[in-house]
Structure formats: C-alpha cells, structure tokens
Design a protein around this motif. Structure first.
Motif, PDB file in Angstrom:
ATOM      1  N   ARG A  75      41.185 -32.833  69.384  1.00  0.00           N
ATOM      2  CA  ARG A  75      39.740 -32.696  68.956  1.00  0.00           C
ATOM      3  C   ARG A  75      39.223 -32.605  67.463  1.00  0.00           C
ATOM      4  NH1 ARG A  75      40.969 -29.774  73.505  1.00  0.00           N
ATOM      5  NH2 ARG A  75      40.915 -27.391  72.463  1.00  0.00           N
ATOM      6  N   PHE A  79      36.897 -35.285  66.262  1.00  0.00           N
ATOM      7  CA  PHE A  79      35.401 -34.961  66.117  1.00  0.00           C
ATOM      8  C   PHE A  79      35.253 -34.271  64.996  1.00  0.00           C
ATOM      9  CE2 PHE A  79      31.758 -32.441  67.540  1.00  0.00           C
ATOM     10  CZ  PHE A  79      31.015 -33.243  68.176  1.00  0.00           C
ATOM     11  N   THR A 511      34.787 -35.138  73.658  1.00  0.00           N
ATOM     12  CA  THR A 511      36.012 -35.604  73.100  1.00  0.00           C
ATOM     13  C   THR A 511      36.939 -35.888  74.201  1.00  0.00           C
ATOM     14  OG1 THR A 511      35.479 -33.869  71.350  1.00  0.00           O
ATOM     15  CG2 THR A 511      37.923 -34.985  71.450  1.00  0.00           C
TER      16      THR A 511
END
Length: 737
Positions: A75, A79, A511
């Motif tokens: 993640r 992201f 995600t």
C-alpha cells in the motif's frame, strides 16, 4: 509454486525458526498481530536482503514464478506516491484477438504442464538412479569389502570409502583381464607379498688401487742410491759404506771450514767440490723421486683406507647388509697393518737411499676386500631385482584379487550396470524432450507477448475498479487516468484529487482492488499473461464488517479459479489475524469439510519467539465453531446451564459476524415473555462481551427445560431468516435425504 518457506534468525524468529512445508495451491496462515506474518510476506517479496540470509524458499521443480505481495508495504509503495501505475489487461481487443491469445495461452499452459511432467518424470528417474547407486554401494561395501578387507587389506588401499570402493569395483569390472585364480592361492600369496615391504639397497662403491700397486712395484725401492764413483773421495766413502752418513752430514757443512764430523777446520774448497761431484744430479733426482713416490703412496693408501673404513662403519649399522662385514673388517685390519710396515720401510728408504727395500704388497688384501665388495654388490643387485619384481608381483596379486571379486559378483554388477544405463538413457532422452519443450515454450511465450502488446490497455482496469467501487457503495470518488500516460489517480465527483481526504479504510479497499487487477493483468504489456503467485497479508485492516465480506468474496473468486486452474494465478498464500475473515474466506460450502488443494497453519508468539503449527487440510479456525455445534447435537447434555452457554457462544460467533442484529432486535422476534427472557440470556454477550448474572439466575431458577432452550435457540435462526445455516450446522438436510 512455492513448496517450502524457511524463516529463521530474523524479527521474532529464532535460530531454529519455522518451516512452512507442504504448501499447496491455497494456503491459509492465521496469526495474531506481531507474530511474524509480515516478516514472511516481506521475505517472499525481497529474499535477497541481508537480514534474510538464513531464510530460504524451495520452488517446485526449482522453477521460480513471479510473486505479487499485498501487505502494508505494498500500500505504501503504490498509493503513497499519489498515483498508481497502470495495469494492462486485454482491452481494445476483438473477440477473435482475445480468442487467439486465449488459445495460445492455453497451448502455452499445456506445453509447460507437459514440460513439468517430463521434468518430474526425469527427477523421479534421477532419484531412482541415485537410490540404485546408493543401494549398490551399500551392498558391495557389506558383502565384498567387509568380507575381504581383513584378508586382502593391501588390495583395497585407496578405496577405503564406500563411494571410492564402488567406483574401483566398477572400473575393474570393465577393464580387468587378469587370469582367474583361486581364493586359496591368492590368500597364500597375500601372506607373503602383503607382509613387510622390502626396500632397494644402494650398491657399495667399488675400490680402485692400481696406482698403489704401481708405486709398490717401482724398482727404485730396491735400487742402491750412491754417489759418483770416479771422484777421489768415492773409494773411501764406498769402502766404508758411508754414503748415507756423508750425505746427511753434508747438509751441516757451514760457510766456514769447520768439519761437521770432526769439528776441525779441515773443509777446503776442493773437498766441497768433491762432495758435490760425488752427490751428482743423478743421485739428487733419485732422492727426489723416492720422496715424491713415498708421499703419493701414503696419500693413495690413506684415502683408500678411509674409504674402506666408511664402508665398514656403514655396513655394520645396516641390518640388511649383504657385505661379509667380519671378513671385511679382518682384511681391512691386515691392510692397515701392512700399510704401517710399508710406511716405515718408505721412511727408511728416504732416510738411507743406499739401502734396498722391498715393500709388502697390498694387492692380496685389496683384492680380498674388492672381492667382498663385488660379492656384496652382486647380492644387492639380486635383492634389488627382487624388489622390482616384488612390486610387479604385488600389482599382479592385487589385480588377481579384484578379478576374483568381480567374477564372484558378476551377476550383481551386470544387473546394476544394466539398470543404471537404462535410467541414464531415459534421463538423457527426457532432457532432450525437456529442452525441446523449453524452446517451444519460449517461442510461444514471445508470440503471446507480441500479440498482447497490440491489444492491451489500462482502461479496462480503470473501468473494473470503478465498477467494483460503485457496486459496493463507494460513490464519492473514482479512478481516472492521469495526464501522464500509463498512470491512475483518485478523483472526487467534483473533479478534485481525493488522495489526502480518503479514510484509512477507503485507501485500504481501493489499494486492494488495484492489487486484484494487478494480479489479473500486468504493469507492462509483456507481463499480462505471465503466471504468478499471490501472497496476501491482512487485506481487511481498517475495513468495516461490510467490506470484510466484499474482500472475502473477491478472494474466494480467485481461490475458485486457482482450484480450477483457470487464469494465470497458480498459488495463493493468505495471512490474516482476523478470525471472522479467516472463517469467511476459507469457507468451502455447506457440505464439503475440507479440500485437498488447501492447507492451514497457525503462527503463535510465545516469549517473543514465533512458532508454527500445521493443521494440513483441517481448518483449525472453523473447527472450534463447529465443535460447539457438535456438542449441541450430542445427546449427552443434561445441564441447562451448560447447554445455555454453548448456545450463547454460537449466537455470539455467528450473529456478531453479521453485525446488523442488536440485542433487542433478536428479543423482539419472540412473542411470549418467557421466550424473550430465554433469548435475552442467550444473546446478552453479543454487545458487551459478558453475561448478566441476574439473567442467568432468573432463567435457572425458573428451571427451564433443555427442550425449551433448544426451541428458542432454533427460532432465533428461523425468525432472522437464517434457517439454512441452522439446518446446515445441525445436518438436518443430510437427515432429510
């Protein structure tokens, strides 16, 4: 696929560590937070890190497959930078193009499967060949080496290990052409030849004494050396035989006229001249000759005696001497004595040249000594010839021993060679086929990648993620392409970038959706159709209960495809700390209890050290829930308090997962006060995690029957429209059939 993961000497894993063995297509690893799940996923992601130097991964058929890891680090990597890499999937392709790629992909799978099958067959053949060789090695070591080593130990020098002995046996079998001898004959020869090993003896240097004999035979020793006869004083000197006396005194004549003999001044020049004429050049030359010959003789004899002394000393200390040392010493002693006499005679000759001397000849003793040396050297040569022949005889004996062995075990050796050659032929043939399959796979893989490049796009991924977001209620943002080609970003309905305003749960969900699309596609056109393994580590962190079921549903779709071998995902390793998510995602169906494609483990941390427990195909998390139903179904429950607690725990486990039924919601489903009170006692743990003692006392004091409890318990499921779950757990459908 990954077959084994070993983790040790990192994080909470000690030097013993854990070994996740027997990994299958679907793998569930349960463990509470902090017990080491993320360490496993991070290791699989980057096992080259130095801290993982004691960890390892074993791949099936030693063939690594691209592995996609979903965890907290995934993640952050994807992201955290404000935009997501585009995921390519088959987008603008026609049905015909997609069909072509699918057909070729299926053909690629068949080629790979065939290649892996051949590799497995080859590995099996290699293992059988290794087993054959090991068994044969143990056989010949036990039956041959152990039997013959005590008798023919020297024949086995250099083959004192099992493998080297086996190799020597096979070598002799293929090359030994020695005539076959009997065991008894070889045994007798071994007693002699395998005894103490004789060594070569250096010969004794021969002696040379020709020069000594030559000097001994000089006539000058017998010659009477006197002065000149025609000198006036010659008659007197010769008459009185005073040659030597006068010659010696002549050396004492001084420069004056004093006579060295009478000490009177009687020496005249005429007398001096007569002395010089008497002891003329011939006389002086003879004197010089005897002095030089004496010196040379002494030197020659002295050197020879020293040489003979060295021989005597060396041979006395040599236990294997071939020289007759006693005779040699006696002859040498005589020689030394004779030389002493000769030395005295030579000294006298030099002192009195007019005297005739006859030297004792040393030839006899020297001949005797030379003969002893010659005889010794003859024996030494014979001995050395024996030594040389001994090595030949020993080698011949060793060959004969091996010949006996290979003839005795000819059947076993022949069978071994036949079986081994058979395996080797098969292994070689399979390798040729494997190489061909690899070439076919490589060529077809390149063709598929080239086809995919022309028809892949990131737009289908955008559409699919947005569809999933909307279908699960995430309506206030969506995924859109960035101005930079090949990337996504998250955008609000009003067009603003939503990255900084998303909740932790929203970030986690979006995600994860991105990860699922990445699992089905690729970050480049070339990787769209690549096989891959998924490792998912706690995908429901920061998600509410509704999204938990969404995520579990999406993962179960992947699990279904993996089991059916549909798509490019070949293996799943799921790690979670959430009991309810684990139950939901690992649930198969109402009838099937386990799956041969699935294995389960539990990670635990005790005293800061992580340990692992394997449950194979039995789901340990679901088992505890099923155990409650099993106890409920059993006919041995007579205590109303016991059955009440079992029912209470079942209701808590099941309805807390649903998350939409409160205490009063369930109670109000019943119409009578009695049933409502019983229901209250059963569900009171759902909201506050503990039960009310007053309720328990109230129900117990009313002395409710067990059947009443069971009816209320069943009605909770009926009135909430969950009769199907009740029937499944109570096996009612099975009884009905």
């Amino acid at each position: 696929m990954i077959e084994t993961i070993t983790i040790k000497n990192v994080a909470t894993y000690d030097n013993v560590g854990v070994q996740v063995t027997g990994l299958k297509k679907i793998n569930f690893i349960y463990g509470s937070n902090g017990c080491g799940k993320t360490t496993i996923s991070n290791f699989i992601f980057d096992n080259a890190e130095l801290k993982y130097s004691n960890c390892s991964i074993v791949w099936k058929n030693t063939i690594p497959i691209n592995t996609l890891i979903y965890n907290k680090e995934f993640r952050e990597r994807n992201f955290g930078k404000g935009k997501l890499n585009g995921v390519f999937t088959l987008g603008e392709a026609t049905a015909e193009q997609i069909k072509t790629i699918e057909d070729k992909t299926e053909e690629l799978k068949l080629i790979k499967a065939d290649g892996l099958k051949k590799r497995e067959t080859q590995t099996s053949q290699i293992d059988k060949k290794d087993t054959l060789e090991n068994n044969f090695k143990e056989l010949v070591w036990t039956k041959i080496y152990k039997r013959y080593e005590p008798i023919f130990k020297d024949a086995f020098v250099g083959t004192l290990q099992k493998e080297s002995f086996k190799g020597k046996l096979l070598q002799e079998f293929s090359s030994n052409t020695t005539a076959l001898d009997t065991f008894e004959n070889l045994k007798e020869k071994a007693k002699t030849i395998f005894g103490e090993v004789p060594h070569t003896i250096p010969p004794i240097n021969s002696i040379s004494f020709d020069k000594i004999i030559e000097i001994e035979n000089k006539e000058i020793w017998k010659k009477i050396i006197v002065g000149k006869a025609d000198v006036d004083i010659a008659k007197l000197i010769q008459k009185l035989n005073l040659n030597d006396w006068v010659n010696q005194g002549r050396e004492f004549i001084q420069g004056d006229k004093t006579c060295p003999f009478c000490q009177e001044k009687t020496i005249t020049e005429d007398f001096k001249k007569q002395l010089e004429n008497f002891f003329d050049e011939t006389y002086l030359n003879d004197i010089k000759s005897i002095k030089e010959l004496k010196q040379e003789y002494n030197s020659q004899v002295e050197n020879l005696i020293n040489e003979l002394n060295s021989v005597e000393i060396g041979q006395k200390d040599f236990k294997n001497t071939k020289l007759n040392v006693d005779r040699f010493s006696a002859y040498l002693k005589t020689l030394i004595s004779q030389n002493t006499t000769n030395s005295e005679l030579l000294n006298n000759k030099v002192k009195e040249p007019s005297r005739s001397v006859e030297l004792i000849t040393l030839r006899e003793q020297l001949d005797l000594l030379a003969e002893l040396i010659t005889n010794a050297n003859t024996e030494i040569k014979a001995h050395n010839d024996i030594v040389a022949n001994f090595n030949t005889e020993k080698n011949n004996l060793i060959k004969a021993i091996w010949k006996l062995i290979i003839e005795e075990f000819k059947t076993e050796i022949t069978k071994f060679n036949t079986d081994k050659n058979g395996f080797q032929v098969g292994i070689t043939a399979l390798q040729t086929q494997i190489d061909l399959k690899l070439a076919q796979h490589k060529a077809l893989d390149i063709e598929i990648k080239n086809l995919s490049k022309n028809v892949t796009s990131i737009q289908p991924t955008i559409n699919e993620i947005n569809r999933l977001l909307k279908s699960y209620g995430f309506l206030n943002f969506e995924i859109v392409p960035t101005t930079e080609e090949g990337f996504y970003q998250i955008q609000r309905e009003d067009g603003t970038i939503a990255e900084t305003t998303l909740s932790e749960g929203e970030i986690t969900f979006i995600t994860f959706l991105y990860f699922l699309q990445l699992a089905k596609g690729g970050v480049s056109e070339d990787t769209v159709n690549d096989e891959r393994i998924l490792v998912i580590d706690d995908p429901i962190s920061s998600l509410d209960s509704n999204v938990l079921f969404v995520v579990s549903t999406l993962i179960k779709e992947i699990i279904k495809d993996i089991k059916l071998d549909v798509g490019n995902i070949k293996q799943l390793i799921l790690l979670t700390h959430n009991v309810y998510f684990h139950k939901e995602v690992s649930f198969i169906d109402g009838r099937t209890k386990n799956c041969n494609n699935t294995n389960f483990w539990i990670l635990r941390k005790n005293d800061k050290i992580t340990t692992l427990q394997s449950f194979l195909i039995e789901n340990p998390i679901q088992s505890s829930y099923e155990l409650l139903w099993k106890e409920l179904k059993s006919g041995g429950l007579n205590s109303s308090l016991t059955i009440q607690n079992i029912m209470r725990r079942i209701i808590e486990n099941y309805f807390k997962l649903l998350g939409k039924y409160g205490d009063d919601d369930l109670i109000q489903k019943f119409t009578t006060k009695e049933e409502q009170e019983i229901c209250r006692s059963l569900i009171c743990w759902i909201n506050d995690g503990s039960h009310s003692i007053n309720d328990d006392l109230y129900v117990e004091l009313q002395d409710r029957t067990i059947e009443t409890y069971k009816n209320v318990f069943k009605n909770i499921f009926l009135l909430t429209n969950h009769e199907g779950h009740y029937n499944m757990m109570m096996n009612i459908s099975e009884i009905a059939h």
